[in-house]
Motif scaffolding. Structure first.
Motif, PDB file in Angstrom:
ATOM      1  N   TYR A 269       0.833  -1.207   0.000  1.00  0.00           N
ATOM      2  CA  TYR A 269       0.000   0.000   0.000  1.00  0.00           C
ATOM      3  C   TYR A 269       0.870   1.260   0.000  1.00  0.00           C
ATOM      4  N   PHE A 270       1.942   1.230   0.755  1.00  0.00           N
ATOM      5  CA  PHE A 270       2.763   2.434   0.917  1.00  0.00           C
ATOM      6  C   PHE A 270       4.037   2.407   0.078  1.00  0.00           C
ATOM      7  N   ALA A 271       4.075   1.521  -0.924  1.00  0.00           N
ATOM      8  CA  ALA A 271       5.287   1.410  -1.746  1.00  0.00           C
ATOM      9  C   ALA A 271       5.558   2.685  -2.543  1.00  0.00           C
ATOM     10  N   ARG A 272       4.503   3.325  -3.053  1.00  0.00           N
ATOM     11  CA  ARG A 272       4.675   4.528  -3.877  1.00  0.00           C
ATOM     12  C   ARG A 272       3.612   5.554  -3.502  1.00  0.00           C
ATOM     13  N   PRO A 273       3.947   6.856  -3.562  1.00  0.00           N
ATOM     14  CA  PRO A 273       2.933   7.898  -3.323  1.00  0.00           C
ATOM     15  C   PRO A 273       1.862   7.839  -4.413  1.00  0.00           C
ATOM     16  N   VAL A 274       0.637   8.180  -4.044  1.00  0.00           N
ATOM     17  CA  VAL A 274      -0.457   8.090  -5.007  1.00  0.00           C
ATOM     18  C   VAL A 274      -1.115   9.429  -5.290  1.00  0.00           C
ATOM     19  N   HIS A 275      -0.771  10.478  -4.522  1.00  0.00           N
ATOM     20  CA  HIS A 275      -1.522  11.726  -4.640  1.00  0.00           C
ATOM     21  C   HIS A 275      -1.423  12.361  -6.019  1.00  0.00           C
ATOM     22  N   ASP A 276      -0.331  12.087  -6.747  1.00  0.00           N
ATOM     23  CA  ASP A 276      -0.191  12.669  -8.088  1.00  0.00           C
ATOM     24  C   ASP A 276      -1.223  12.117  -9.068  1.00  0.00           C
ATOM     25  N   HIS A 277      -1.809  10.970  -8.758  1.00  0.00           N
ATOM     26  CA  HIS A 277      -2.787  10.363  -9.661  1.00  0.00           C
ATOM     27  C   HIS A 277      -4.212  10.826  -9.364  1.00  0.00           C
ATOM     28  N   LEU A 278      -4.383  11.613  -8.311  1.00  0.00           N
ATOM     29  CA  LEU A 278      -5.712  12.118  -7.961  1.00  0.00           C
ATOM     30  C   LEU A 278      -5.890  13.507  -8.577  1.00  0.00           C
ATOM     31  N   ALA A 279      -5.985  13.525  -9.892  1.00  0.00           N
ATOM     32  CA  ALA A 279      -5.974  14.796 -10.619  1.00  0.00           C
ATOM     33  C   ALA A 279      -7.363  15.344 -10.907  1.00  0.00           C
ATOM     34  N   SER A 280      -8.410  14.525 -10.770  1.00  0.00           N
ATOM     35  CA  SER A 280      -9.758  14.982 -11.087  1.00  0.00           C
ATOM     36  C   SER A 280     -10.748  14.272 -10.184  1.00  0.00           C
ATOM     37  N   ASN A 281     -11.976  14.787 -10.155  1.00  0.00           N
ATOM     38  CA  ASN A 281     -13.010  14.136  -9.364  1.00  0.00           C
ATOM     39  C   ASN A 281     -13.249  12.699  -9.818  1.00  0.00           C
ATOM     40  N   ARG A 282     -13.227  12.476 -11.118  1.00  0.00           N
ATOM     41  CA  ARG A 282     -13.483  11.131 -11.639  1.00  0.00           C
ATOM     42  C   ARG A 282     -12.446  10.142 -11.111  1.00  0.00           C
ATOM     43  N   GLN A 283     -11.161  10.506 -11.234  1.00  0.00           N
ATOM     44  CA  GLN A 283     -10.103   9.623 -10.751  1.00  0.00           C
ATOM     45  C   GLN A 283     -10.182   9.456  -9.237  1.00  0.00           C
ATOM     46  N   ALA A 284     -10.377  10.573  -8.552  1.00  0.00           N
ATOM     47  CA  ALA A 284     -10.359  10.539  -7.091  1.00  0.00           C
ATOM     48  C   ALA A 284     -11.562   9.790  -6.525  1.00  0.00           C
ATOM     49  N   PHE A 285     -12.741   9.968  -7.122  1.00  0.00           N
ATOM     50  CA  PHE A 285     -13.920   9.272  -6.619  1.00  0.00           C
ATOM     51  C   PHE A 285     -13.797   7.762  -6.820  1.00  0.00           C
ATOM     52  N   LEU A 286     -13.335   7.337  -7.992  1.00  0.00           N
ATOM     53  CA  LEU A 286     -13.151   5.909  -8.228  1.00  0.00           C
ATOM     54  C   LEU A 286     -12.137   5.325  -7.250  1.00  0.00           C
ATOM     55  N   TRP A 287     -11.072   6.072  -7.019  1.00  0.00           N
ATOM     56  CA  TRP A 287     -10.041   5.646  -6.073  1.00  0.00           C
ATOM     57  C   TRP A 287     -10.610   5.572  -4.660  1.00  0.00           C
ATOM     58  N   GLY A 288     -11.348   6.614  -4.271  1.00  0.00           N
ATOM     59  CA  GLY A 288     -11.913   6.645  -2.929  1.00  0.00           C
ATOM     60  C   GLY A 288     -12.964   5.584  -2.716  1.00  0.00           C
ATOM     61  N   TYR A 289     -13.853   5.380  -3.695  1.00  0.00           N
ATOM     62  CA  TYR A 289     -14.875   4.356  -3.571  1.00  0.00           C
ATOM     63  C   TYR A 289     -14.256   2.961  -3.520  1.00  0.00           C
ATOM     64  N   GLY A 290     -13.194   2.768  -4.285  1.00  0.00           N
ATOM     65  CA  GLY A 290     -12.539   1.469  -4.302  1.00  0.00           C
ATOM     66  C   GLY A 290     -11.965   1.066  -2.964  1.00  0.00           C
ATOM     67  N   HIS A 291     -11.744   2.045  -2.098  1.00  0.00           N
ATOM     68  CA  HIS A 291     -11.193   1.729  -0.774  1.00  0.00           C
ATOM     69  C   HIS A 291     -12.196   1.013   0.128  1.00  0.00           C
ATOM     70  N   TYR A 292     -13.452   0.963  -0.281  1.00  0.00           N
ATOM     71  CA  TYR A 292     -14.394   0.112   0.457  1.00  0.00           C
ATOM     72  C   TYR A 292     -13.877  -1.325   0.470  1.00  0.00           C
ATOM     73  N   LEU A 293     -13.356  -1.784  -0.682  1.00  0.00           N
ATOM     74  CA  LEU A 293     -12.816  -3.138  -0.771  1.00  0.00           C
ATOM     75  C   LEU A 293     -11.450  -3.243  -0.106  1.00  0.00           C
ATOM     76  N   VAL A 294     -10.625  -2.202  -0.245  1.00  0.00           N
ATOM     77  CA  VAL A 294      -9.301  -2.230   0.392  1.00  0.00           C
ATOM     78  C   VAL A 294      -9.451  -2.321   1.915  1.00  0.00           C
ATOM     79  N   LEU A 295     -10.213  -1.393   2.481  1.00  0.00           N
ATOM     80  CA  LEU A 295     -10.366  -1.355   3.935  1.00  0.00           C
ATOM     81  C   LEU A 295     -11.173  -2.537   4.447  1.00  0.00           C
TER      82      LEU A 295
END
Length: 397
Positions: A269-295
């Protein structure tokens, strides 16, 4: 000389108990999680622990469908309330008295929800859990109304949409409590869909000013705390089993495999920073919603380890393969979702396939029965080793 990091935050300075809740800048430097946010996370993980404990109990008793459905519903309430607060705070945290008190009300809500989780599993009684959830979400309504009062134009409209949408959803949850139990399985997904749709509808024309680095850190910290809870749950299960049965030989492979899985989960999870990939609502929302499965899968690993321990000492009512699957399935899900959400962005060539292949190999370990947990741990460790070697070969000298 004062360092740049020590300079006061102009958005959070001022006097009096109430400040204007205007949006913060996405380009704000040195944006990190606050002590209140960390306290918020620690209190939310209490509810995560309750959901995980109930999942373990149901899986050990062989109640697979009931355990998974109850866990999925309870975890959604916890995760969604946490996620909504975190994104709001990334845009509007003013740290005044009213903001702090409202956040403490949300914490009270999650503790009420946590107290209601056992009833969800035991009697399908959603009342206390829904009451806690509604407390959290209505507190968010007051936060959005404060933001609306301070904003203008599209930002004000967005804030009002959030406040109205959340209120309507909570009314729906309260009404759902009045329905017969046999109807709820058909109604609850509609409520969940309405909640998930709200951010996209509210931010259709104007985006909230969430901070990419802050959001990435917030998710990382909560993942870290959930993994810590997983280790804690597994440790308590080991201790109880040793105190009652002293089955060291049966428990050591599970302990070793569980630790390797948790260590690998942290590493990837912490191998590489990810904030540079959160460039738009579309990318960020998909990433954030996907954390339901991660967490959710991270917490479920701890529950699975509890089941594996109970099977090893003869206390569960499931087969060795089922007990092992309680660990290998959430581990494989975690590997795949972390890869899909951000690990793959920094992978090229053969390294792109390390985590998906490891997920498949982890599932295959289920067939090994009681030794499958140790094998799954070794697979996770091997995936990290292979990833490190491939990255070293691809990096310029």
């Amino acid at each position: 000389m004062t360092s740049e990091a020590a300079l006061p935050d102009p958005h959070r300075t001022g006097t009096g108990p109430l400040r204007r809740m205007t949006a913060r800048s996405r380009d704000e430097a040195h944006r990190t999680a606050t002590p209140l946010e960390l306290f918020f996370d620690l209190c939310f993980v209490v509810a995560v622990a309750q959901a995980g404990g109930q999942l373990a109990l149901n899986l050990a008793e062989g109640h697979l469908a009931h355990g998974i459905s109850g866990y999925a519903f309870a975890f959604f309430g916890i995760w969604w309330a946490w996620m909504n607060f975190s994104w709001f705070a990334s845009a509007y945290d003013v740290d005044d008295v009213a903001y702090r008190v409202t956040t403490l009300v949300q914490i009270t809500g999650v503790l009420i929800l946590a107290a209601g989780v056992p009833r969800v599993f035991a009697d399908n009684d959603l009342t206390l859990a829904v009451v806690g959830y509604v407390v959290m979400r209505l507190a968010m309504v007051t936060q959005w109304l404060r933001a609306a009062a301070a904003e203008t134009g599209g930002a004000r409209t967005m804030a009002y949409r959030y406040a109205a949408g959340i209120t309507v959803c909570q009314a729906g949850w309260v009404l759902a409590l009045q329905l017969p139990h046999d109807v709820l399985p058909y109604v609850l997904p509609l409520g969940i869909l309405a909640e998930l749709s709200l951010p996209a509808l509210a931010e259709r024309h104007t985006q909230s000013a969430w901070h990419p680095h802050h959001i990435a850190e917030r998710y990382g910290l909560f993942t870290l705390i959930v993994l810590g809870e997983t280790v804690s749950a597994a440790t308590v299960a080991m201790q109880t089993a040793l105190d009652e049965h002293e089955a060291v030989g049966e428990l050591l492979p599970i302990a070793g495999g569980g630790l390797l899985i948790c260590f690998a989960a942290w590493w990837i999870y912490f191998a590489r920073p990810v904030h540079d990939h959160l460039a738009s609502n579309r990318q960020a929302f998909l990433w954030g919603y996907g954390h339901y499965l991660v967490l959710g899968s991270a917490a479920a690993i701890g529950a699975g380890l509890e089941v594996a321990v109970e099977h090893a000492v003869g206390k569960s009512h499931v087969s060795a393969a089922a007990a092992t699957a309680a660990v290998t399935v959430p581990t494989a899900l975690y590997l795949v979702t972390v890869w899909a959400l951000h690990a793959r962005y920094s992978k090229t060539g053969a390294s792109q396939w390390v985590l998906p292949v490891a997920a498949v190999a982890t599932l295959a370990c289920t067939a090994a029965g009681q030794s499958g947990v140790l094998l799954a741990g070794l697979v996770s460790a091997a995936a990290i080793a292979v990833g490190v070697v491939l990255h070293a070969r691809q990096s310029p000298v």
